[in-house]
Design a protein around this motif. Structure first.
Motif, PDB file in Angstrom:
ATOM      1  N   ASN A 232       0.822  -1.223   0.000  1.00 57.72           N
ATOM      2  CA  ASN A 232       0.000   0.000   0.000  1.00 57.72           C
ATOM      3  C   ASN A 232       0.847   1.260   0.000  1.00 57.72           C
ATOM      4  O   ASN A 232       0.584   2.205  -0.738  1.00 57.72           O
ATOM      5  CB  ASN A 232      -0.938   0.001   1.204  1.00 57.72           C
ATOM      6  CG  ASN A 232      -2.135  -0.897   0.969  1.00 57.72           C
ATOM      7  OD1 ASN A 232      -2.596  -1.046  -0.165  1.00 57.72           O
ATOM      8  ND2 ASN A 232      -2.631  -1.521   2.012  1.00 57.72           N
TER       9      ASN A 232
ATOM     10  N   TRP B 215       2.726   1.767  -3.281  1.00 55.40           N
ATOM     11  CA  TRP B 215       1.742   2.124  -4.319  1.00 55.40           C
ATOM     12  C   TRP B 215       1.314   3.579  -4.173  1.00 55.40           C
ATOM     13  O   TRP B 215       1.209   4.322  -5.153  1.00 55.40           O
ATOM     14  CB  TRP B 215       0.543   1.183  -4.204  1.00 55.40           C
ATOM     15  CG  TRP B 215      -0.490   1.413  -5.252  1.00 55.40           C
ATOM     16  CD1 TRP B 215      -1.702   1.999  -5.099  1.00 55.40           C
ATOM     17  CD2 TRP B 215      -0.393   1.056  -6.633  1.00 55.40           C
ATOM     18  NE1 TRP B 215      -2.375   2.030  -6.290  1.00 55.40           N
ATOM     19  CE2 TRP B 215      -1.595   1.463  -7.256  1.00 55.40           C
ATOM     20  CE3 TRP B 215       0.592   0.438  -7.411  1.00 55.40           C
ATOM     21  CZ2 TRP B 215      -1.834   1.263  -8.616  1.00 55.40           C
ATOM     22  CZ3 TRP B 215       0.353   0.248  -8.765  1.00 55.40           C
ATOM     23  CH2 TRP B 215      -0.843   0.658  -9.348  1.00 55.40           C
ATOM     24  N   ASN B 216       1.085   3.994  -2.922  1.00 55.09           N
ATOM     25  CA  ASN B 216       0.643   5.373  -2.702  1.00 55.09           C
ATOM     26  C   ASN B 216       1.706   6.372  -3.124  1.00 55.09           C
ATOM     27  O   ASN B 216       1.394   7.407  -3.730  1.00 55.09           O
ATOM     28  CB  ASN B 216       0.281   5.591  -1.224  1.00 55.09           C
ATOM     29  CG  ASN B 216      -1.028   4.907  -0.882  1.00 55.09           C
ATOM     30  OD1 ASN B 216      -1.798   4.573  -1.777  1.00 55.09           O
ATOM     31  ND2 ASN B 216      -1.278   4.671   0.394  1.00 55.09           N
TER      32      ASN B 216
ATOM     33  N   SER C 111       1.834   6.411  -6.930  1.00 58.82           N
ATOM     34  CA  SER C 111       0.632   7.098  -7.450  1.00 58.82           C
ATOM     35  C   SER C 111       0.741   8.590  -7.228  1.00 58.82           C
ATOM     36  O   SER C 111       0.314   9.387  -8.071  1.00 58.82           O
ATOM     37  CB  SER C 111      -0.629   6.616  -6.739  1.00 58.82           C
ATOM     38  OG  SER C 111      -0.807   5.277  -6.981  1.00 58.82           O
TER      39      SER C 111
ATOM     40  N   ASP D 206       0.990   5.661 -12.105  1.00 56.55           N
ATOM     41  CA  ASP D 206       0.002   4.581 -11.976  1.00 56.55           C
ATOM     42  C   ASP D 206       0.265   3.406 -12.921  1.00 56.55           C
ATOM     43  O   ASP D 206      -0.237   2.307 -12.706  1.00 56.55           O
ATOM     44  CB  ASP D 206      -1.413   5.107 -12.229  1.00 56.55           C
ATOM     45  CG  ASP D 206      -1.814   6.104 -11.149  1.00 56.55           C
ATOM     46  OD1 ASP D 206      -1.282   6.013 -10.039  1.00 56.55           O
ATOM     47  OD2 ASP D 206      -2.637   6.987 -11.451  1.00 56.55           O
TER      48      ASP D 206
ATOM     49  N   LYS E 142       3.519  -0.839 -12.118  1.00 61.06           N
ATOM     50  CA  LYS E 142       2.892  -1.788 -11.187  1.00 61.06           C
ATOM     51  C   LYS E 142       3.935  -2.359 -10.230  1.00 61.06           C
ATOM     52  O   LYS E 142       5.141  -2.256 -10.479  1.00 61.06           O
ATOM     53  CB  LYS E 142       2.247  -2.935 -11.973  1.00 61.06           C
ATOM     54  CG  LYS E 142       1.173  -2.475 -12.926  1.00 61.06           C
ATOM     55  CD  LYS E 142      -0.104  -2.120 -12.187  1.00 61.06           C
ATOM     56  CE  LYS E 142      -1.207  -1.760 -13.143  1.00 61.06           C
ATOM     57  NZ  LYS E 142      -2.216  -0.898 -12.631  1.00 61.06           N
TER      58      LYS E 142
ATOM     59  N   HIS F 189      -4.725  -7.536  -3.683  1.00 65.25           N
ATOM     60  CA  HIS F 189      -4.150  -6.287  -4.215  1.00 65.25           C
ATOM     61  C   HIS F 189      -3.742  -6.481  -5.675  1.00 65.25           C
ATOM     62  O   HIS F 189      -2.775  -5.881  -6.134  1.00 65.25           O
ATOM     63  CB  HIS F 189      -2.947  -5.856  -3.361  1.00 65.25           C
ATOM     64  CG  HIS F 189      -3.364  -5.412  -1.995  1.00 65.25           C
ATOM     65  ND1 HIS F 189      -3.776  -4.133  -1.725  1.00 65.25           N
ATOM     66  CD2 HIS F 189      -3.492  -6.099  -0.842  1.00 65.25           C
ATOM     67  CE1 HIS F 189      -4.124  -4.039  -0.453  1.00 65.25           C
ATOM     68  NE2 HIS F 189      -3.959  -5.221   0.103  1.00 65.25           N
TER      69      HIS F 189
ATOM     70  N   ASP G 181      -4.911  -5.392  -8.231  1.00 65.66           N
ATOM     71  CA  ASP G 181      -4.972  -4.167  -9.034  1.00 65.66           C
ATOM     72  C   ASP G 181      -3.632  -3.433  -8.990  1.00 65.66           C
ATOM     73  O   ASP G 181      -3.348  -2.590  -9.826  1.00 65.66           O
ATOM     74  CB  ASP G 181      -6.095  -3.248  -8.527  1.00 65.66           C
ATOM     75  CG  ASP G 181      -6.036  -3.019  -7.015  1.00 65.66           C
ATOM     76  OD1 ASP G 181      -5.467  -3.859  -6.280  1.00 65.66           O
ATOM     77  OD2 ASP G 181      -6.537  -1.976  -6.563  1.00 65.66           O
ATOM     78  N   LYS G 182      -2.776  -3.776  -8.041  1.00 67.40           N
ATOM     79  CA  LYS G 182      -1.475  -3.109  -7.893  1.00 67.40           C
ATOM     80  C   LYS G 182      -0.311  -4.055  -8.196  1.00 67.40           C
ATOM     81  O   LYS G 182       0.713  -3.641  -8.719  1.00 67.40           O
ATOM     82  CB  LYS G 182      -1.279  -2.613  -6.451  1.00 67.40           C
ATOM     83  CG  LYS G 182      -2.451  -1.859  -5.883  1.00 67.40           C
ATOM     84  CD  LYS G 182      -2.232  -1.546  -4.398  1.00 67.40           C
ATOM     85  CE  LYS G 182      -3.480  -0.998  -3.755  1.00 67.40           C
ATOM     86  NZ  LYS G 182      -4.541  -1.987  -3.510  1.00 67.40           N
TER      87      LYS G 182
ATOM     88  N   ARG H  46       1.585  -6.833 -10.086  1.00 65.09           N
ATOM     89  CA  ARG H  46       1.614  -7.412 -11.439  1.00 65.09           C
ATOM     90  C   ARG H  46       2.268  -8.801 -11.442  1.00 65.09           C
ATOM     91  O   ARG H  46       1.915  -9.672 -12.209  1.00 65.09           O
ATOM     92  CB  ARG H  46       2.421  -6.440 -12.331  1.00 65.09           C
ATOM     93  CG  ARG H  46       2.965  -6.980 -13.615  1.00 65.09           C
ATOM     94  CD  ARG H  46       1.877  -7.040 -14.663  1.00 65.09           C
ATOM     95  NE  ARG H  46       2.345  -7.623 -15.902  1.00 65.09           N
ATOM     96  CZ  ARG H  46       2.236  -8.913 -16.215  1.00 65.09           C
ATOM     97  NH1 ARG H  46       1.711  -9.776 -15.371  1.00 65.09           N
ATOM     98  NH2 ARG H  46       2.652  -9.354 -17.392  1.00 65.09           N
TER      99      ARG H  46
END
Ligand code: AHR
Length: 482
Positions: free
Chosen positions: A273, A276-277, A280, A285, A288, A333, A335-336, A338
């Motif tokens: 998290n 990723w934050n 982002s 974005d 990955k 997770h 979506d984040k 790969r």
């Protein structure tokens, strides 16, 4: 009793098959003793690779295999592993006290292995001791069309006229440590420099920049601005996280060490998290997360080689639970994340196989990969567990849907208590037939050995989806609904 809500309308994303990926480094007994026995060996082999292991590996559908390291990659010159008369060298990553590197396995052999097991290759490029030109030449050798360049002709002479398909390339490995001990700003410039050359040779490949050592987020904060607007257009940020404390060996844990190991493995979620934050926050974005080394790192010496093979470790239900927990985190997770590569495949850290001489066994972790494999390519949906705050009694879960079938994978963290679980679907029916595969043992320290190769193995049974299921202490389950 805990309820698990399956929230069908809340789709997280598609679970990339590469999340169920593996890692094989030239280190200890991974290749020599493990995967590779040689074409002339009396041990049954397919083109030099241990036959029984290849067959077992195919069963779990390994989507990707990373090579040649690890930190070894940062000492490796691809030319050492090409053609006849290959040099024997000290393994410059593990040092004088360990096995020599014969280079019996090089580019062609490794790609042969990938073909045999149906995995896509993921190469780690050496940024510490190779120049961008060296890497460009390796890529030219592998990727240039048949008959097109001098290096493509050399590849043909060495038995492979057609282009190799290598979709994934790491731009270095652990460049904060064994890969050049660089500062993030310096690595950022180097990775842009090497990355642009690599992108020119492989416009469609996925290129991964070196990510954090676990929760060292200052690396991400300093590197992220360098990845913005880089011509290489990086596709991934490759982080590593090894959990565990090395406080006791893998067979000696008590409740406190068990709980501690699960707490430390659970940190993976925070690492995902936060990285990723930050990415982002910089508008990255499209970059990955790649977790290209993960697992628990125990003190060595408990594997069959009794310490000869560096980092070789035995594996119990504790390691299996960490596998289940980590794979559930990745699914939740997806979506984040790969890709992910458990470290490492054979005779090493969090391994799936232990091998030596003509013997080979699978570890409890292998069974988890087998039980979870149908998540690959499925759509993950949100799954929520009630009353799950206390980590010592937590249930780990993820759920996915593929071809109308739901798969729910679970792990009961409790060291000494079973738990009843009710599965409650919202927004869809789950059908009236279900099958549960359960991996558990009375003694959570149970493990497989050459003499008792099936001491830990799963059992499969039919279950009534309208009734609660019981997960024993430390139990891992895959429940599949028709
Ligand atoms: O997996 C063993 C080692 O751990 C790898 O070489 C390195 O990348 C990491 O530190």
């Amino acid at each position: 009793m805990k309820d698990i809500y399956l929230v069908y309308p809340k789709k997280i994303g598609n679970i990339s098959p590469e999340i169920y990926g593996h890692f094989s480094e030239h280190i200890g007994g991974v290749f020599y003793d493990g995967l590779w026995v040689g074409k002339n060996s009396e041990i049954p082999n397919i083109r030099g690779f241990r036959k029984d292991l290849i067959e077992k590996l195919r069963v779990i559908k390994p989507a990707v295999l990373r090579w040649p390291g690890g930190c070894y990659a940062e000492t490796y010159h691809w030319r050492d592993g090409i053609g006849k008369n290959r040099p024997t060298r000290i393994n410059w990553w593990t040092g004088f006290d360990h096995r020599m590197e014969t280079n019996d396995v090089g580019t062609h052999e490794f790609l042969d292995l990938c073909e045999l097991i149906g995995a896509k290759p993921y190469f780690a490029a050496n940024l510490t001791s190779m120049t961008p030109m060296d890497i460009r030449n390796w890529m030219d050798y592998c990727l240039s069309p048949r008959g097109s360049t001098t290096l493509a002709l050399e590849r043909e002479k060495n038995g492979h006229p057609d282009t190799f398909d290598i979709p994934f390339w790491g731009v270095g490995n652990e460049n904060w440590g064994g890969g050049g001990n660089m500062m993030p700003e310096f690595y950022g410039d180097e990775c842009r420099r090497y990355g642009v050359i690599m992108r020119n040779v492989a416009p469609n490949a996925e290129l991964y920049a070196c990510g954090t050592n676990g929760p060292e987020f200052s690396w991400t904060q300093k590197l992220a601005p360098k990845l913005v607007n880089a011509d290489a257009k990086f596709n991934g940020f490759a982080m590593h996280y090894y959990c565990g404390t090395k406080r006791c060996g893998p067979l000696e844990f008590d409740k406190a060490a068990w709980d501690e190991s699960l707490k430390s493995a659970s940190q993976m979620e925070t690492i995902i998290n936060r990285n990723w934050n930050i990415l982002s926050g910089y508008g990255l974005d499209n970059v990955k997360l790649i977790v290209d080394e993960w697992g628990i790192w125990h003190p060595d010496g408990t594997g069959p080689s009794k310490g000869y093979n560096l980092f070789e470790q035995q594996s119990t239900i504790n390691d299996a639970m960490i596998s289940a927990l980590t794979l559930n985190i990745f699914n939740n997770h997806c979506d984040k994340v790969r890709m992910a590569n458990v470290a490492q495949l054979v005779n090493n850290l969090h391994c799936l196989f232990l091998a030596g001489g003509d013997q080979m066994i699978v570890t409890p972790t292998y069974h988890v990969f087998d039980m979870f494999k149908e998540h690959q390519g499925a759509d993950a949906i949100e799954s929520i567990v009630t009353d799950n705050d206390d980590i010592t009694h937590r249930v780990s879960v993820s759920a996915s849907v593929k071809n109308g079938k739901t798969l729910v994978t679970l792990g009961n963290f409790s060291f000494d208590e079973s738990v009843e679980i009710r599965i409650c679907p919202f927004g869809a029916e789950i059908g009236n037939k279900a099958t549960m595969t359960l991996l558990s043992a009375d003694d959570l320290r149970a493990h497989n050995t050459f003499d008792a190769s099936e001491a830990v193995k799963p059992v499969t049974m039919s279950v009534d989806p309208t009734k609660p299921i019981v997960l024993p202490k430390g139990g891992i389950a895959a429940v599949s609904f028709e």
